[in-house]
Design a protein around this motif. Structure first.
Motif, PDB file in Angstrom:
ATOM      1  N   PRO A  14      11.015  31.177  21.664  1.00  0.00           N
ATOM      2  CA  PRO A  14       9.758  30.810  22.329  1.00  0.00           C
ATOM      3  C   PRO A  14       8.543  31.253  21.513  1.00  0.00           C
ATOM      4  CG  PRO A  14      11.296  31.708  23.924  1.00  0.00           C
ATOM      5  CD  PRO A  14      11.908  31.925  22.568  1.00  0.00           C
ATOM      6  N   GLY A  15       7.588  30.351  21.376  1.00  0.00           N
ATOM      7  CA  GLY A  15       6.355  30.647  20.662  1.00  0.00           C
ATOM      8  C   GLY A  15       6.472  30.621  19.148  1.00  0.00           C
ATOM      9  N   ARG A  16       7.627  30.247  18.615  1.00  0.00           N
ATOM     10  CA  ARG A  16       7.840  30.309  17.160  1.00  0.00           C
ATOM     11  C   ARG A  16       7.988  28.935  16.503  1.00  0.00           C
ATOM     12  NH1 ARG A  16       8.762  35.564  15.372  1.00  0.00           N
ATOM     13  NH2 ARG A  16       7.853  34.648  13.511  1.00  0.00           N
TER      14      ARG A  16
END
Length: 116
Positions: A14-16
């Motif tokens: 997540p978020g990458r």
């Protein structure tokens, strides 16, 4: 001699996603600049943008080993942004098989073929 094929699957953390895309692009550029025995190297992203896959095909085990050698640093960075699973299809020579196994790869030898 039959080619060696690899499938690498990535579950992006997540978020990458942006980091993953930059690193994937760096892998493609490095392959374009250095891989002389790569027949194919494509990276795919699912519609949800949560998982990706890289399909690689090499003329020889030596070509696959050279590919791993020049992508080591970028591959390490990819493991920081995604969970990675490797499958290798073919008969890599022993040193390459050991290297792939050290990455947790599953190696599958040929069983049946359509073509020659």
């Amino acid at each position: 001699m039959h080619r060696l094929q690899c499938l690498t699957r990535f579950r992006i953390r997540p978020g990458r996603l942006d980091d993953f895309i930059k690193l994937a692009a760096a892998c493609i550029e490095a392959a374009r600049a250095h891989d002389t025995g790569a027949v194919r190297y494509d990276i795919f992203l699912d519609a949800d943008r949560l998982e990706a896959a890289a399909y690689e095909e090499f003329e020889t085990s030596a070509a696959a080993m050279a590919h791993l050698d020049h992508l080591t640093e970028t591959a390490d960075a990819l493991r920081a942004v995604a969970d990675v699973r490797h499958e290798v299809w073919g008969n890599p020579y022993p040193e390459l098989a050991r290297r792939y196994r050290s990455l947790g790869a599953r190696i599958m030898g040929p069983l049946l073929r359509l073509g020659a």
